[in-house]
Every structure is written in C-alpha cells, then in structure tokens.
Enzyme design. Structure first.
Site, mmCIF file in Angstrom:
data_model
loop_
_atom_site.group_PDB
_atom_site.id
_atom_site.type_symbol
_atom_site.label_atom_id
_atom_site.label_comp_id
_atom_site.label_asym_id
_atom_site.label_seq_id
_atom_site.Cartn_x
_atom_site.Cartn_y
_atom_site.Cartn_z
ATOM 1 N N ASP A 94 4.581 -4.659 -15.426
ATOM 2 C CA ASP A 94 4.953 -5.881 -16.158
ATOM 3 C C ASP A 94 3.845 -6.115 -17.188
ATOM 4 O O ASP A 94 2.987 -5.245 -17.387
ATOM 5 C CB ASP A 94 5.086 -7.051 -15.158
ATOM 6 C CG ASP A 94 6.077 -8.118 -15.644
ATOM 7 O OD1 ASP A 94 6.002 -8.498 -16.837
ATOM 8 O OD2 ASP A 94 6.905 -8.572 -14.846
ATOM 9 N N LYS A 127 4.677 -0.860 -6.743
ATOM 10 C CA LYS A 127 4.712 -0.231 -8.079
ATOM 11 C C LYS A 127 4.850 -1.271 -9.185
ATOM 12 O O LYS A 127 5.817 -1.263 -9.961
ATOM 13 C CB LYS A 127 5.847 0.788 -8.178
ATOM 14 C CG LYS A 127 5.794 1.890 -7.131
ATOM 15 C CD LYS A 127 6.893 2.912 -7.348
ATOM 16 C CE LYS A 127 6.879 4.029 -6.320
ATOM 17 N NZ LYS A 127 7.302 3.607 -4.962
ATOM 18 N N PHE A 128 3.850 -2.143 -9.283
ATOM 19 C CA PHE A 128 3.917 -3.214 -10.282
ATOM 20 C C PHE A 128 3.963 -2.640 -11.701
ATOM 21 O O PHE A 128 3.232 -1.702 -12.041
ATOM 22 C CB PHE A 128 2.698 -4.134 -10.161
ATOM 23 C CG PHE A 128 2.594 -4.855 -8.840
ATOM 24 C CD1 PHE A 128 3.706 -5.447 -8.253
ATOM 25 C CD2 PHE A 128 1.374 -4.950 -8.190
ATOM 26 C CE1 PHE A 128 3.599 -6.123 -7.044
ATOM 27 C CE2 PHE A 128 1.260 -5.620 -6.987
ATOM 28 C CZ PHE A 128 2.371 -6.211 -6.403
ATOM 29 N N ARG A 154 10.414 9.870 7.089
ATOM 30 C CA ARG A 154 11.410 10.269 8.083
ATOM 31 C C ARG A 154 10.953 11.259 9.146
ATOM 32 O O ARG A 154 11.398 11.139 10.294
ATOM 33 C CB ARG A 154 12.667 10.774 7.362
ATOM 34 C CG ARG A 154 13.420 9.615 6.717
ATOM 35 C CD ARG A 154 14.345 10.048 5.624
ATOM 36 N NE ARG A 154 13.614 10.543 4.466
ATOM 37 C CZ ARG A 154 14.181 10.971 3.343
ATOM 38 N NH1 ARG A 154 15.500 10.967 3.248
ATOM 39 N NH2 ARG A 154 13.456 11.385 2.336
ATOM 40 N N THR A 184 9.049 11.326 -9.198
ATOM 41 C CA THR A 184 9.509 12.710 -9.005
ATOM 42 C C THR A 184 11.018 12.829 -9.195
ATOM 43 O O THR A 184 11.539 13.930 -9.329
ATOM 44 C CB THR A 184 9.116 13.228 -7.602
ATOM 45 O OG1 THR A 184 9.370 12.198 -6.666
ATOM 46 C CG2 THR A 184 7.671 13.635 -7.557
ATOM 47 N N LYS A 227 2.880 2.170 5.194
ATOM 48 C CA LYS A 227 3.295 1.846 3.815
ATOM 49 C C LYS A 227 4.496 0.908 3.863
ATOM 50 O O LYS A 227 5.513 1.222 4.497
ATOM 51 C CB LYS A 227 3.671 3.112 3.052
ATOM 52 C CG LYS A 227 4.129 2.839 1.618
ATOM 53 C CD LYS A 227 4.241 4.122 0.810
ATOM 54 C CE LYS A 227 5.585 4.784 0.899
ATOM 55 N NZ LYS A 227 6.681 4.098 0.199
ATOM 56 N N ASP A 264 3.371 -0.756 -1.405
ATOM 57 C CA ASP A 264 3.897 0.160 -2.434
ATOM 58 C C ASP A 264 4.976 -0.561 -3.242
ATOM 59 O O ASP A 264 6.165 -0.318 -3.062
ATOM 60 C CB ASP A 264 4.446 1.406 -1.722
ATOM 61 C CG ASP A 264 5.087 2.416 -2.657
ATOM 62 O OD1 ASP A 264 4.744 2.419 -3.856
ATOM 63 O OD2 ASP A 264 5.929 3.201 -2.186
HETATM 64 O O1 C5P Z 1 10.941 10.050 4.484
HETATM 65 P P1 C5P Z 1 9.983 10.674 3.508
HETATM 66 O O2 C5P Z 1 8.809 11.358 4.163
HETATM 67 O O3 C5P Z 1 10.683 11.553 2.496
HETATM 68 O O4 C5P Z 1 9.400 9.393 2.742
HETATM 69 C C1 C5P Z 1 8.511 9.502 1.707
HETATM 70 C C2 C5P Z 1 8.093 8.158 1.210
HETATM 71 O O5 C5P Z 1 7.341 8.377 0.034
HETATM 72 C C3 C5P Z 1 9.221 7.211 0.824
HETATM 73 O O6 C5P Z 1 8.751 5.882 1.086
HETATM 74 C C4 C5P Z 1 9.376 7.434 -0.643
HETATM 75 O O7 C5P Z 1 9.817 6.301 -1.353
HETATM 76 C C5 C5P Z 1 7.964 7.757 -1.065
HETATM 77 N N1 C5P Z 1 7.849 8.565 -2.277
HETATM 78 C C6 C5P Z 1 8.425 9.821 -2.417
HETATM 79 N N2 C5P Z 1 8.258 10.533 -3.570
HETATM 80 C C7 C5P Z 1 7.534 10.031 -4.541
HETATM 81 C C8 C5P Z 1 6.935 8.792 -4.420
HETATM 82 C C9 C5P Z 1 7.124 8.069 -3.244
HETATM 83 O O8 C5P Z 1 9.084 10.303 -1.511
HETATM 84 N N3 C5P Z 1 7.349 10.749 -5.626
#
Ligand code: C5P
Length: 233
Positions: free
Chosen positions: A65, A62-63, A210, A119, A33, A60
C-alpha cells in the site's frame, strides 16, 4: 535460545481447525505462519492465543500500500508481538524504507522481510504488467532492492536460494516455501525441494504447510522434516 528452522503454515479457514493442529505441535520444534485466510477469519486474538502457547509467529499478510499505511500496519504487527512480518517488494523502495523506520521504535521488532515475485506469476503475466525482466531477473532485482531498503530478507523458492545467498550475503534471511519430503506428494506446488536440499541451497527457514498439517501424525511429520533439514533440537 533455540531458533527452529521450520515454520508450519496454518492455512485453515478458522481458528478451530488451526488450534486442533497446534495442540499437536511444540514451540521448541517449529514456528507458525498465519496468512491472510486465517488472519481474516480469526484475527489478532488467534495470534495472541498461539503466542500464549509459546509459539513465535510469522504474520504473512504481504502488505502492499502507500508507505504510511504499510508502516502503520507493520507497527500494528510489532505491537501484537509477532516474530516476522512481510511486505511486497513491488511496493518500492520508499514503502520498504518507511516500513523499516516504523519498526525502529520497537526494541523487539519483528523481522521484516519482502516478497519478490509470486511463484504463481509466469513470464506472460509479467509481460502483461509491462515488465520486461524474466521472473528470475526480477526476483534478483527485487531482492537487491529489498536489501538496499533495509529489509532483513525475502521469501523465495529454494531454486532461487543459492543465487540470492551469493548475491545478498550470509546475513540476508531467506525464507523458503515449496518443501516436500523426498517421497512426498507435491500437492499444487510445481517446483518442490526436500528440506535438506533447501537448507544446502542457503535457506534459513522452511515454510511447510500440507506435508505437516495434512499428515496422519503431524508431530511425526514435523520431526521427519526437522531430521531431514538437519535442524537439531
Ligand atoms: O502446503 P504447502 O507446504 O504447499 O504450503 C506452503 C505455504 O507457503 C502456503 O502458506 C503458501 O501460501 C506459502 N507460499 C508458497 N509459495 C510461495 C509463497 C508462499 O507456497 N511462493
């Protein structure tokens, strides 16, 4: 063809950091991603480099507009050759429909999915925007709207996956972040789920950042996620 269920989130400030990780991963095991931080820094050139290495990309960005602008952006993503791209469902029905139409000319169009409610948004945040629904009701409303507007699926938390699976059917694609190993740290994610439970709840794809990117051995961490998700190679 194999359809890896794990999408590794490349949340890096530059191409060098992302590539350092990617050389340790394998396209048979995961997709990648690229979000707004990395794309803003490294652009389509990096996406092409990642695809040349054999990886499929979820762009990712997230368009959100006016319909024509979003449709043109989706077409640019299709021309780049990404596997998945997303828009904000809050852009509304016409924006999503026009985005879908924009992709109709591409034989290998990316999967087009929508973000429902971030979220990070609380009930208070929604009220401040004049929205009366609870976050959960709004997620369902926007997921249904996305489906009716021709989206292939939505990004949702694993907590929402079971309900959306029931309400939107088997073919609607659910992409779920906030995944942690049973014994892992949560970082800044407030509600996390293990890969196995997320898949049982109805997720199709798991976005994992992560726990893989910051692992001492990212490939081993990815393999453990795959094992727990029951995603056999
Ligand atoms: O490091 P981690 O596993 O928390 O990363 C989750 C990924 O998913 C990040 O790129 C974050 O921006 C994305 N994301 C999220 N929660 C959401 C939507 C996207 O953590 N509701």
């Amino acid at each position: 063809m194999r359809d890896p269920k794990i999408i590794v989130a490349l949340d890096y400030p530059d191409a060098a950091g992302a590539l350092d990780l990617v050389v340790q991963l394998e396209p048979a095991l995961c997709r990648l991603k690229v979000g707004m931080e990395l794309f803003t820094a490294a652009g389509p050139r990096l996406v092409e480099q990642l695809m040349q290495r054999g990886f499929e990309i979820f762009l990712d960005l997230k368009f959100h507009d006016i319909p024509n602008t979003v449709a043109q952006a989706c077409k640019a993503a299709a021309a780049l050759g990404v596997w998945m791209v997303n828009v904000h469902a809050l852009g509304g029905r016409r924006m999503m429909e026009v985005a879908r139409e924009g992709l109709s000319a591409y034989p290998r169009a990316p999967r087009l999915i929508a973000v429902t409610v971030l979220t990070s948004m609380s009930q208070e945040d929604l009220t401040g925007l004049g929205m009366k629904d609870s976050p959960a009701d709004l997620v369902l409303r926007l997921a249904k709207l996305a489906q009716d507007s021709g989206m292939d699926g939505v990004v949702c938390s694993a907590q929402e996956a079971a309900l959306l699976r029931r309400q939107c059917g088997d073919k609607f694609c659910l992409v779920t972040p906030g995944i942690r190993l049973a014994n892992g740290v949560a970082d800044d994610q407030s509600r996390v789920m293990t890969p196995r439970i997320a898949m049982e709840q109805g997720a199709d794809y798991l976005v994992i950042g992560r726990p893989v990117t910051r692992a001492a051995d990212p490939l081993q961490a990815l393999n453990e996620m795959i094992r727990q998700a029951g995603d056999r190679v």
